[in-house]
Every structure is written in structure tokens, then in C-alpha cells.
Design a protein around this motif. Structure first.
Motif, PDB file in Angstrom:
ATOM      1  N   MET A 137      -1.918   5.931  -5.633  1.00 53.11           N
ATOM      2  CA  MET A 137      -3.042   5.775  -4.722  1.00 53.11           C
ATOM      3  C   MET A 137      -3.454   7.127  -4.152  1.00 53.11           C
ATOM      4  O   MET A 137      -2.614   7.929  -3.745  1.00 53.11           O
ATOM      5  CB  MET A 137      -2.684   4.800  -3.592  1.00 53.11           C
ATOM      6  CG  MET A 137      -3.873   4.436  -2.703  1.00 53.11           C
ATOM      7  SD  MET A 137      -3.444   3.199  -1.443  1.00 53.11           S
ATOM      8  CE  MET A 137      -3.346   1.710  -2.431  1.00 53.11           C
ATOM      9  N   SER A 161      -7.440   8.093 -11.172  1.00 57.21           N
ATOM     10  CA  SER A 161      -6.089   8.644 -11.320  1.00 57.21           C
ATOM     11  C   SER A 161      -6.142   9.800 -12.316  1.00 57.21           C
ATOM     12  O   SER A 161      -6.691   9.643 -13.413  1.00 57.21           O
ATOM     13  CB  SER A 161      -5.143   7.555 -11.837  1.00 57.21           C
ATOM     14  OG  SER A 161      -4.015   8.118 -12.463  1.00 57.21           O
ATOM     15  N   PHE A 164       2.369   1.943  -3.430  1.00 52.90           N
ATOM     16  CA  PHE A 164       1.455   2.614  -4.354  1.00 52.90           C
ATOM     17  C   PHE A 164       1.314   4.097  -4.010  1.00 52.90           C
ATOM     18  O   PHE A 164       1.206   4.943  -4.901  1.00 52.90           O
ATOM     19  CB  PHE A 164       0.078   1.942  -4.320  1.00 52.90           C
ATOM     20  CG  PHE A 164      -0.025   0.691  -5.145  1.00 52.90           C
ATOM     21  CD1 PHE A 164       0.317   0.694  -6.490  1.00 52.90           C
ATOM     22  CD2 PHE A 164      -0.493  -0.497  -4.588  1.00 52.90           C
ATOM     23  CE1 PHE A 164       0.212  -0.453  -7.268  1.00 52.90           C
ATOM     24  CE2 PHE A 164      -0.604  -1.647  -5.349  1.00 52.90           C
ATOM     25  CZ  PHE A 164      -0.254  -1.626  -6.692  1.00 52.90           C
ATOM     26  N   CYS A 193     -12.905   8.291  -3.849  1.00 57.60           N
ATOM     27  CA  CYS A 193     -12.773   7.727  -5.201  1.00 57.60           C
ATOM     28  C   CYS A 193     -13.639   8.541  -6.151  1.00 57.60           C
ATOM     29  O   CYS A 193     -14.869   8.538  -6.046  1.00 57.60           O
ATOM     30  CB  CYS A 193     -13.191   6.263  -5.196  1.00 57.60           C
ATOM     31  SG  CYS A 193     -12.733   5.402  -6.724  1.00 57.60           S
ATOM     32  N   TYR A 208      -7.928   1.566  -2.998  1.00 55.62           N
ATOM     33  CA  TYR A 208      -7.791   0.112  -2.947  1.00 55.62           C
ATOM     34  C   TYR A 208      -9.115  -0.565  -2.598  1.00 55.62           C
ATOM     35  O   TYR A 208      -9.815  -0.163  -1.675  1.00 55.62           O
ATOM     36  CB  TYR A 208      -6.709  -0.206  -1.921  1.00 55.62           C
ATOM     37  CG  TYR A 208      -6.588  -1.608  -1.399  1.00 55.62           C
ATOM     38  CD1 TYR A 208      -6.678  -2.710  -2.226  1.00 55.62           C
ATOM     39  CD2 TYR A 208      -6.323  -1.818  -0.041  1.00 55.62           C
ATOM     40  CE1 TYR A 208      -6.520  -3.991  -1.722  1.00 55.62           C
ATOM     41  CE2 TYR A 208      -6.139  -3.089   0.470  1.00 55.62           C
ATOM     42  CZ  TYR A 208      -6.253  -4.176  -0.370  1.00 55.62           C
ATOM     43  OH  TYR A 208      -6.090  -5.438   0.128  1.00 55.62           O
ATOM     44  N   ILE A 250       0.834  -1.206   0.000  1.00 57.95           N
ATOM     45  CA  ILE A 250       0.000   0.000   0.000  1.00 57.95           C
ATOM     46  C   ILE A 250       0.864   1.251   0.000  1.00 57.95           C
ATOM     47  O   ILE A 250       0.641   2.184  -0.788  1.00 57.95           O
ATOM     48  CB  ILE A 250      -0.953  -0.007   1.220  1.00 57.95           C
ATOM     49  CG1 ILE A 250      -1.976  -1.150   1.064  1.00 57.95           C
ATOM     50  CG2 ILE A 250      -1.673   1.331   1.360  1.00 57.95           C
ATOM     51  CD1 ILE A 250      -2.809  -1.403   2.302  1.00 57.95           C
TER      52      ILE A 250
END
Length: 424
Positions: free
Chosen positions: A222, A321, A216, A235, A247, A213
Motif C-alpha cells: 500500500m 505498485s 498491507f 495513486c 485502498y 490496512i
């Protein structure tokens, strides 16, 4: 060698943050239910972002008791294989069992030699190994003898083939975030070539370690920092406030079957895998490429024998992203041109998070469910779109009939995949 010109999906199964079966998952999609939450801090060191869409309150023994149409022999075998297995094996067993029952493969009409299995997943034992390190350092002999089997990805192939008596081809595929689609594409090729009549494709749940994690986070992939105290807003695919993927965890399974086999068994296609494409960018880095993504979508359409105007909907890769969303939006514009005003887009990751290895399969299942139940799920947190000339779904579900849909998955290392589905 017998060949067939059609392959379709005859069964599906899922274990996810928004539903541990297809029905619950589908209802969550329609209702715009998000599984993204503040993750419980169970390990040290604490990573800098602790937002995720994890599978919560999971009990393998309770979950397996819910299955019907499973013989006593298979039930007890599943319990034995999963009882002490790592979490990712347990979720694979459950999603595969649901898909197997959904496809009515318990009828025993297909020879074991005519069934294959593909495990779509990589690095699935990272967290399992991470948990063992401190104990191993204190006493190496503590390590279970089964570890030598369980840290290998092929353990999933062995477990699933034993449980379902699969004696055709079986192997593991990887493709970073496109892994799920890679599994579907390779499974379709096995069926289309006549090597098998049925292929089980299982997307492995990503059980990341804290080191994974943080890796990323450090590479800038992330997100979550802007909305650290509002995880449900973190998100944001195609929104100007996006900052990286969130994630997610899920195991997802589809049963691919030849048309002749499905007809012989009296099983309808949930959807036909009309065409697909898998192309590389010749690039070892993480950056996506407009031309590569566009080329892949065009290639999938060509293989499917459909034109851009035939496609009603795209389940985008839509990872949240900034660079990834921008690149995919430009590629869609490049491929679909004037048809974009008649083309609906959404991103399932806005609800499930990015399920990494299984993402393509999760999103394929989401596409089939929307196609067959006549709706498009919300594009959660899309408040200010990054572009005005694409038709994104809004904050509420939309009743919509579609016949042809596309599902995209793109991965680090220039891996581009696209699958075209036709309603069954």
C-alpha cells in the motif's frame, strides 16, 4: 443440456466512491473525478496511511428509495434484508438492484431455477468483526444471534438469492485482487455450459479493518506516504513516482446472460464476453510474473478468437505498485509487440483506488461504459511514465471508438485473469 456459444452483459450496477449508480460513475470516469481523499479517523489505533477512496455519506434507506421498476414486494423485502445488515451487504443489495433493473429482469420471463448468483468477495466481514471485539470482550452475550450467519461469506448468497428469488446455482469465489474477474469468468462458464440462462455476479465492497490496512502497509503493497498531504496525487499507475496501491471501496454487479435468453426477452447485450482466461503461477507469494500474465492474456485472446491487432484498448490492472506496474507493462509488450503503438491503456484505479475484491467488476463496468459511450478516461497522475513504448491515456478524457477491449486483474498468490469484451 442446452448450450449457447455467446454470453453477454445485459445489466450493470455500482456503488462507489465516484458514483452510486452507473450514470454518475460513467460521468466521473469521463471527467477524471477521483474519489481518493484523506480518510476520516474514526478508529484507534491510527494506521500510518489514512488515504482511501471510500464510499462516503452512505445511507441505505435513502439509496433504495431511488429505484424505479421495483415492485412493492421486492422493495419491502430489500429494506428488511438490508436494514440491519452489515455495510457490505447493503452495498451489494443496491448494486444488484440496479443491475437487475438495468437488465429488465423484473419482467419475470426467466424461471428462478435458470438464474444463478456468484458473490465475488472474501474476508468481507473483517471490519464488521473488528468493531465487535471490544464489546464482545466486555460482554460475550452482547453478540447478536445473527452474527453466526453474517460473518459467513455465504450470507451474501443467501440474501441475494432471497431478494431476487434465485434458485439456480450460487456460491462465493475468491482470487485476491483478481476476485471480480474470477466471478465473471465462472459466471460466464455457468451460462455457456447451459446450467443457467442468467447469472448475477456481485463484487463485494472491501471494508478493511485498521489491522488489514496496516498489514498491507507493512508488506509494502500500500502506498500513500509520499503524498500523505496530497491524497489526490497518491495513486499513480505506471508513473515513476508510484509507491503502492491506494485502498478503494465499491460494490459492483453485472448480469451475464445467454444470447438466446436475451433475444427471447428483447434485451440487447451491453457487451459480449468474448473470451477469458484464469491461470496460476504456482507461487504463494505476492510477486507478479511476466510470463504468467502474458500467458493469461494470450489464452484469453485465443478463447475469444481474436488476434492482438483486433484489440483497441486494455483496462490494465495498473495498481500503482512499482513491481506490479513494471511487470504488467512488460507482459503487455511481450504479448502485443508492434501493435502497442495502436493500443490505448489506462487504469481505473487512478480514480477509484484499488477496490480489491470488486476491482475486476468495477473495471469491467468502466470498460463497457467507455466502449459504449466512445471515450477513454484519463490516467490520473501519470506524469513520467515508467516506459516510453506503451500508449497510455493522458490527463484528459479522449474521444475514441473501440470494438474489442481487454480487462486485466492480477492477485497475490500468482493469480492471473484476463477478460476480452466485444462491443454489443
Amino acid at each position: 443440456m442446452v448450450t449457447t456459444n455467446k454470453v453477454g452483459i445485459t445489466g450493470m450496477g455500482i456503488v462507489s466512491s465516484i458514483g452510486n449508480d452507473i450514470s454518475t460513475f460513467s460521468n466521473s470516469l469521463r471527467n477524471g473525478t477521483s474519489g481518493i481523499k484523506q480518510a476520516a479517523i474514526l478508529k484507534e489505533p491510527k494506521v500510518s496511511v489514512d488515504i482511501a477512496a471510500k464510499i462516503e455519506n452512505f445511507s441505505f434507506s435513502d439509496s433504495i428509495d431511488h429505484f424505479q421498476n421495483v415492485s412493492d414486494k421486492k422493495y419491502h423485502l430489500a429494506k428488511r434484508l438490508g436494514r440491519r445488515a452489515p455495510f457490505v451487504i447493503q452495498t451489494s443489495i443496491l448494486s444488484a438492484l440496479e443491475a437487475w433493473c438495468s437488465a429488465r429482469l423484473y419482467d419475470g420471463k426467466i424461471l428462478p431455477e435458470r438464474i444463478g448468483v456468484i458473490v465475488a468477495g472474501q474476508n468481507s466481514t473483517q471490519n464488521y468483526q473488528y468493531d465487535l471485539i471490544s464489546k464482545f470482550k466486555k460482554d460475550p452475550e452482547y453478540l447478536s444471534p445473527r452474527y453466526a450467519l453474517e460473518f459467513l461469506e455465504t450470507n451474501q448468497v443467501g440474501v441475494l438469492s432471497e431478494l431476487f428469488d434465485i434458485k439456480g446455482e450460487g456460491f462465493v469465489v475468491g482470487g485476491a485482487s483478481a476476485t471480480g474477474n474470477v466471478g465473471v469468468i465462472k459466471g460466464s462458464q455457468l451460462v455457456l455450459s447451459g446450467i443457467v440462462d442468467v447469472c448475477m455476479v456481485v463484487g463485494v465492497a472491501a471494508d478493511l479493518s485498521p489491522m488489514d490496512i496496516q498489514g498491507f502497509i507493512n508488506i509494502g503493497a500500500m502506498g500513500g506516504k509520499k503524498y500523505i498531504n496530497q491524497p489526490e496525487k497518491a495513486c499513480r499507475p505506471f508513473d515513476k513516482e508510484h509507491e503502492g496501491f491506494i485502498y478503494g471501496q465499491a460494490s459492483a454487479c453485472v448480469i451475464l446472460e445467454s444470447e438466446s435468453s436475451a433475444i427471447n426477452r428483447g434485451i440487447p447485450f451491453l457487451a459480449e464476453v468474448k473470451g477469458s482466461a484464469f491461470h496460476l503461477d504456482s507461487n504463494s507469494s505476492a510477486n507478479p510474473n511476466v510470463d504468467g500474465e502474458a500467458r493469461t492474456m494470450l489464452s484469453a485472446l485465443s478463447q475469444a478468437g481474436v488476434s492482438v491487432s483486433d484489440v483497441n484498448y486494455i483496462n490494465t490492472h495498473g495498481s500503482s505498485s512499482p513491481l506490479g506496474d513494471k511487470t504488467e507493462a512488460e507482459a503487455i509488450q511481450k504479448v502485443f509487440k508492434n501493435h502497442t503503438s495502436n493500443l490505448w491503456l489506462n487504469s481505473t484505479k487512478s480514480l477509484t483506488g484499488h477496490c480489491l475484491y470488486s476491482a475486476g467488476l468495477v473495471e469491467l463496468i468502466a470498460t463497457v461504459e467507455q466502449m459504449n459511450k466512445g471515450f477513454l478516461h484519463p490516467n490520473k497522475n501519470l506524469e513520467v511514465p515508467i516506459c516510453d513504448d506503451l500508449q497510455f491515456c493522458g490527463a484528459e478524457a479522449l474521444d475514441y471508438h473501440m470494438d474489442v477491449a481487454m480487462s486485466n486483474s492480477f492477485g497475490f498468490g500468482g493469480i492471473n485473469t484476463s477478460v476480452v469484451l466485444k462491443r454489443g
